[in-house]
Write an enzyme that holds these catalytic residues in place. Structure first.
Site, PDB file in Angstrom:
ATOM      1  N   SER A   1      53.903  37.408  32.661  1.00  0.00           N
ATOM      2  CA  SER A   1      52.834  38.165  32.848  1.00  0.00           C
ATOM      3  C   SER A   1      51.942  38.167  31.451  1.00  0.00           C
ATOM      4  O   SER A   1      52.626  38.204  30.316  1.00  0.00           O
ATOM      5  CB  SER A   1      53.004  39.446  33.273  1.00  0.00           C
ATOM      6  OG  SER A   1      51.898  40.420  33.206  1.00  0.00           O
TER       7      SER A   1
ATOM      8  N   TYR B   1      57.742  47.795  33.484  1.00  0.00           N
ATOM      9  CA  TYR B   1      57.471  46.684  33.930  1.00  0.00           C
ATOM     10  C   TYR B   1      57.059  45.499  32.739  1.00  0.00           C
ATOM     11  O   TYR B   1      57.467  44.452  32.771  1.00  0.00           O
ATOM     12  CB  TYR B   1      55.931  46.760  34.882  1.00  0.00           C
ATOM     13  CG  TYR B   1      55.403  45.391  35.167  1.00  0.00           C
ATOM     14  CD1 TYR B   1      55.779  44.727  36.323  1.00  0.00           C
ATOM     15  CD2 TYR B   1      54.386  44.698  34.432  1.00  0.00           C
ATOM     16  CE1 TYR B   1      55.264  43.663  36.608  1.00  0.00           C
ATOM     17  CE2 TYR B   1      53.593  43.644  34.850  1.00  0.00           C
ATOM     18  CZ  TYR B   1      54.068  43.143  35.931  1.00  0.00           C
ATOM     19  OH  TYR B   1      53.680  41.830  36.589  1.00  0.00           O
TER      20      TYR B   1
HETATM   21  N1  LIG Z   1      49.549  39.817  40.714  1.00  0.00           N
HETATM   22  C1  LIG Z   1      49.057  39.789  39.435  1.00  0.00           C
HETATM   23  O1  LIG Z   1      48.231  40.191  39.071  1.00  0.00           O
HETATM   24  C2  LIG Z   1      50.351  39.411  38.462  1.00  0.00           C
HETATM   25  C3  LIG Z   1      50.203  39.503  37.095  1.00  0.00           C
HETATM   26  C4  LIG Z   1      51.223  38.953  36.191  1.00  0.00           C
HETATM   27  C5  LIG Z   1      52.269  38.778  36.816  1.00  0.00           C
HETATM   28  N2  LIG Z   1      52.617  38.740  38.180  1.00  0.00           N
HETATM   29  C6  LIG Z   1      54.009  38.316  38.558  1.00  0.00           C
HETATM   30  O2  LIG Z   1      53.754  37.451  39.778  1.00  0.00           O
HETATM   31  C7  LIG Z   1      54.964  37.665  40.438  1.00  0.00           C
HETATM   32  C8  LIG Z   1      54.400  37.780  41.614  1.00  0.00           C
HETATM   33  O3  LIG Z   1      53.619  38.601  42.086  1.00  0.00           O
HETATM   34  P1  LIG Z   1      52.615  38.784  43.301  1.00  0.00           P
HETATM   35  O4  LIG Z   1      51.256  39.420  42.458  1.00  0.00           O
HETATM   36  O5  LIG Z   1      52.388  37.749  43.793  1.00  0.00           O
HETATM   37  O6  LIG Z   1      53.397  40.025  44.108  1.00  0.00           O
HETATM   38  P2  LIG Z   1      53.933  39.944  45.537  1.00  0.00           P
HETATM   39  O7  LIG Z   1      54.285  41.637  45.894  1.00  0.00           O
HETATM   40  O8  LIG Z   1      52.748  39.491  46.561  1.00  0.00           O
HETATM   41  O9  LIG Z   1      55.117  39.009  45.368  1.00  0.00           O
HETATM   42  C9  LIG Z   1      56.380  39.390  44.989  1.00  0.00           C
HETATM   43  C10 LIG Z   1      57.394  38.800  45.891  1.00  0.00           C
HETATM   44  O10 LIG Z   1      58.546  39.184  45.330  1.00  0.00           O
HETATM   45  C11 LIG Z   1      59.624  39.752  46.551  1.00  0.00           C
HETATM   46  N3  LIG Z   1      60.524  40.575  45.628  1.00  0.00           N
HETATM   47  C12 LIG Z   1      60.494  41.522  45.035  1.00  0.00           C
HETATM   48  N4  LIG Z   1      61.932  41.707  44.897  1.00  0.00           N
HETATM   49  C13 LIG Z   1      62.765  41.034  45.133  1.00  0.00           C
HETATM   50  C14 LIG Z   1      64.010  40.733  44.919  1.00  0.00           C
HETATM   51  N5  LIG Z   1      64.934  41.563  44.453  1.00  0.00           N
HETATM   52  N6  LIG Z   1      64.725  39.583  45.316  1.00  0.00           N
HETATM   53  C15 LIG Z   1      63.812  38.569  45.859  1.00  0.00           C
HETATM   54  N7  LIG Z   1      62.436  38.691  46.138  1.00  0.00           N
HETATM   55  C16 LIG Z   1      61.996  40.014  45.655  1.00  0.00           C
HETATM   56  C17 LIG Z   1      58.612  40.493  47.305  1.00  0.00           C
HETATM   57  O11 LIG Z   1      59.058  40.721  48.522  1.00  0.00           O
HETATM   58  C18 LIG Z   1      57.311  39.729  47.377  1.00  0.00           C
HETATM   59  O12 LIG Z   1      57.261  38.892  48.268  1.00  0.00           O
HETATM   60  C19 LIG Z   1      55.599  38.901  39.907  1.00  0.00           C
HETATM   61  O13 LIG Z   1      56.643  38.575  39.255  1.00  0.00           O
HETATM   62  C20 LIG Z   1      54.718  39.615  39.376  1.00  0.00           C
HETATM   63  O14 LIG Z   1      55.200  40.376  38.211  1.00  0.00           O
HETATM   64  C21 LIG Z   1      51.547  39.127  39.099  1.00  0.00           C
END
Ligand SMILES: NC(=O)c1ccc[n+]([C@@H]2O[C@H](COP(=O)([O-])OP(=O)(O)OC[C@H]3O[C@@H](n4cnc5c(N)ncnc54)[C@H](O)[C@@H]3O)[C@@H](O)[C@H]2O)c1
Ligand SMILES: [Zn+2]
Length: 686
Positions: free
Chosen positions: A563, A576
């Site tokens: 991130s 986080y």
């Molecule tokens: N959305 C953003 O702006 C953003 C920014 C930086 C980083 N990220 C990172 O991108 C990744 C995906 O995020 P997203 O925005 O698509 O969110 P999201 O919530 O749509 O997707 C995350 C997925 O991870 C799954 N998950 C959670 N805990 C879990 C576990 N213990 N085992 C297996 N699966 C698990 C959830 O069920 C979900 O489907 C994450 O690591 C997040 O930190 C997102």
């Protein structure tokens, strides 16, 4: 204006679909069918006799009009007068193009001559296990007489082509009572004056052969049971298969990377549990369709079911060396100066007693079908050994087919593979958001993908949505349930991946969640949850995956979805952002450690991905929107205005970065983080 399908062609399609729907009748995409009929020639307005015949490639079960080649029968039959003889029979395939009626449809196959020259309105050429059992029995000719009387004629092995068509036409002329023939070493051909009669004759031959085998086969066609070779219990079989999969894929991928398929079907386990299997496996497959997909023979592990993983791996590695020498010997013995170059000496079928069969191909469907064909071949061997002894066509003939110029031309015509073809990807947290978009991108670029998430139903739904969009069902994407913070669940997830596609090449540590609290609000449980899923979860996934990558010896990629917050310091994000920084350093540590195995480790730093993100949908987005005084639906646009490029970041943009990092262009980059944030100066890498 498109003309309505001729009734002869409509009957042909319906019959082909029925015949192809039942695996007892023919192998996948095996065999071909035809009809002859009269239509009005659009040029002269006069009647013209046509031949509709299943074209090259395609499966009878799903045959449609566009899978048919349509030829003018008078012109096709006139080729008899210019036929230069069996030594130059391959030239006739090109001549079929000059017999085509209209344009479109499929390319005429090598078997077109048999269909056109035989004087019957409808012809079926099929590869039924029961029929090939008779065709490969040492006394197949006598058995044909015994089973079918005068109704079916034996045709000694001849490579498919114009001469075989002439031979069968002559047989029909001389045996007006015959309804079909057994093609030695190969399959069956049946005919009829109507579509129904041809279908009846085909089914009669197939069922009569099967009934005869059932009634007359000796009790143990594969010999006595072998001590220690019986099937292991189902869960032990799968565990052992998963433990061996990476090594076996590495063995099968020395010349080029392969996708794998595993089956522990009854037929395979029974074959391996009996004494004659080594001798029969060594004899190899016989039907051309079979050995083109399975190679002339499989690699058979010669250890009992109880052999340890270590012993099995050591022995498989020795056997792989001798398999390659043996295949090279086969090539060298049979190749002529104009033969195509050797296509690789690795096995396509690997049999493990007590456990099952691994099969390989350039994609999942090809790998799966290779396995199906070896099951067909086992059925053939069982039938032939039950009545007589199994006598497949000899090595020189197999070589002539395998390295046939026409076969080579077919391979050369294959579309160029996609950039991630043969690569097997595992994306965690991929039921939605960035993970799902990433899985979809990798699949669209040719990878097989495993979608892992907490909830099986959501994971399977995402896999199904991707498969529907791209076509290809479970050959493209499968869903598995896994909590990445649980070591046993992670192992089960990696096992499921290697059993689904044979191995693993590309891992995306994406699973995550965001609590976003101030230091004083963050509880110990909050801290643990964030770190369990992200820092520990990706550590566990990387560890389990790296074991497979190292055993496979085919390199690989690990990508962390880290991130912007791994670098950027702001309030209300201690748990986080700290765990994201941990993930980011895992990238560098593992890049340094795994490089010697050819494994690249890189990261992506997204920011402000609102659309599709579960993190934002779960209330957090609403809260952020309220803080900034915008509507929740406009939050993405609001974030965009804070970026240098003023662009909203979508999950697809993150997915594209993952693809680039592990695609064919970035071969020399490891330990890198790519920001996908539309430009955030505070998170520039330095
Ligand atoms: N959305 C953003 O702006 C953003 C920014 C930086 C980083 N990220 C990172 O991108 C990744 C995906 O995020 P997203 O925005 O698509 O969110 P999201 O919530 O749509 O997707 C995350 C997925 O991870 C799954 N998950 C959670 N805990 C879990 C576990 N213990 N085992 C297996 N699966 C698990 C959830 O069920 C979900 O489907 C994450 O690591 C997040 O930190 C997102
Ligand atoms: Zn055939």
């Amino acid at each position: 204006m498109s003309s309505p399908v001729s009734s002869a062609a409509a009957d042909l399609i319906a019959r082909s679909n029925r015949l192809g729907a039942d695996p007892k009748n023919t192998n996948y995409a095996g065999g071909n069918t035809s009809a002859k009929g009269t239509e009005t020639d659009p040029v002269t307005g006069e009647p013209v006799e046509l031949l509709w015949v299943k074209g090259s490639g395609g499966d009878l079960g799903t045959l449609s009009e566009k899978g048919l080649a349509v030829l003018r029968l008078d012109r096709m039959r006139a080729l008899v007068d210019v036929y230069p003889g069996v030594d130059r029979e391959d030239e006739m395939v090109a001549a079929f193009d000059y017999c085509l009626h209209g344009k479109g449809g499929a390319a005429p196959s090598i078997d077109t001559a048999m269909h056109g020259l035989v004087d019957a309105a409808h012809v079926d050429h099929l590869h039924p296990d029961s029929g090939i059992a008779i065709a490969t029995a040492a006394d197949g000719e006598a058995l044909t007489k015994e089973i079918f009387g005068e109704q079916v004629v034996w045709v000694p092995w001849r490579r498919p082509g114009f001469q075989l068509g002439l031979d069968i036409a002559e047989i029909k002329r001389q045996n007006p009572q015959a309804v079909g023939c057994i093609l030695g070493g190969h399959g069956i051909t049946a005919w009829g004056d109507t579509s129904a009669e041809s279908e009846r004759n085909s089914l009669w031959m197939i069922d009569t052969a099967a009934a005869y085998i059932a009634e007359h086969s000796k009790a143990k066609p594969f010999g006595p049971s072998l001590d220690g070779y019986a099937a292991l219990p189902a869960d032990e079989r799968r565990a052992k298969a998963a433990a061996l999969a990476a090594t076996v894929r590495g063995i099968a991928s020395q010349d080029r990377p392969m996708v794998g398929h595993f089956t522990d079907s009854e037929v395979v386990l029974d074959f391996l549990a009996h004494a004659e299997h080594p001798r029969l496996a060594e004899l190899g497959t016989s039907c051309p369709d079979h050995f083109l997909r399975t190679k002339v023979k499989p690699l058979v592990l010669d250890l009992p079911a109880s052999a340890s993983i270590e012993e099995s791996i050591a022995r498989l590695e020795e056997l792989a060396v001798s398999y390659r020498e043996d295949y090279q010997g086969y090539y060298d013995r049979n190749a002529t100066p104009d033969s195509p170059a050797i296509r690789g000496a690795d096995p396509l079928i690997v049999l493990v007693p007590g456990v099952g069969m691994f099969s390989y191909g350039k994609d999942k469907q090809t790998a799966r079908v290779a396995g199906e064909f070896y099951v067909n071949a086992i059925n053939v061997m069982r039938g032939a050994e039950g009545l007589s002894s199994y006598a497949p066509i000899d090595e020189a003939e197999k070589f002539r087919i395998e390295y046939w110029a026409l076969e080579e031309a077919k391979l050369q015509r294959m579309p160029k593979p996609k950039p991630l073809a043969t690569r097997i990807a595992l994306v965690t947290g991929a039921a939605g958001g960035i993970g799902k978009a990433t899985a979809k991108k990798l699949a669209a670029e040719g990878a097989c993908v495993v979608i892992a998430d907490l909830d099986l139903e959501r994971a399977e739904a995402a896999a199904a949505a991707i498969s529907d969009e791209l076509g290809g069902g479970t050959d493209v994407a499968v869903g598995v349930a896994a909590d990445v913070s649980d070591e046993a669940a992670v192992k089960a997830m990696v096992d499921a991946t290697v059993l689904a596609f044979g191995g693993l090449d590309l891992v995306v540590n994406n699973a995550g969640l965001s609590l976003s609290k101030s230091l004083l609000e963050t509880t110990e449980a909050d801290w643990d949850l964030q770190h369990d899923v992200m820092a520990k979860g990706s550590f566990l996934v990387s560890k389990a995956a790296a074991k497979v990558l190292i055993e496979q010896g085919m390199g690989g990629d690990i990508v962390y979805i880290s991130s912007k917050n791994s670098l950027f310091a702001g309030p209300n994000n201690i748990a986080y952002s700290a765990t994201k920084a941990d993930q980011a350093h895992q990238v560098r540590l593992l890049a340094a450690e795994l490089g010697e195995h050819g494994v690249k480790v890189n990261g992506v730093n997204p920011d402000g991905v609102v659309q599709g993100s579960g993190i934002f949908a779960g209330g957090w987005g609403a809260q952020r929107a309220a803080v900034y005084g915008v509507e929740e639906k406009d939050l993405g646009k609001f974030y965009a205005q804070r970026t240098i490029l003023k662009r909203e970041v979508l999950p697809e943009h993150v997915a594209n970065a993952v693809f680039v990092l592990c695609g064919p262009e970035m071969t020399h980059t490891t330990g890198l983080h790519v920001p996908v944030d539309a430009g955030v100066a505070a998170a520039f890498l330095r």
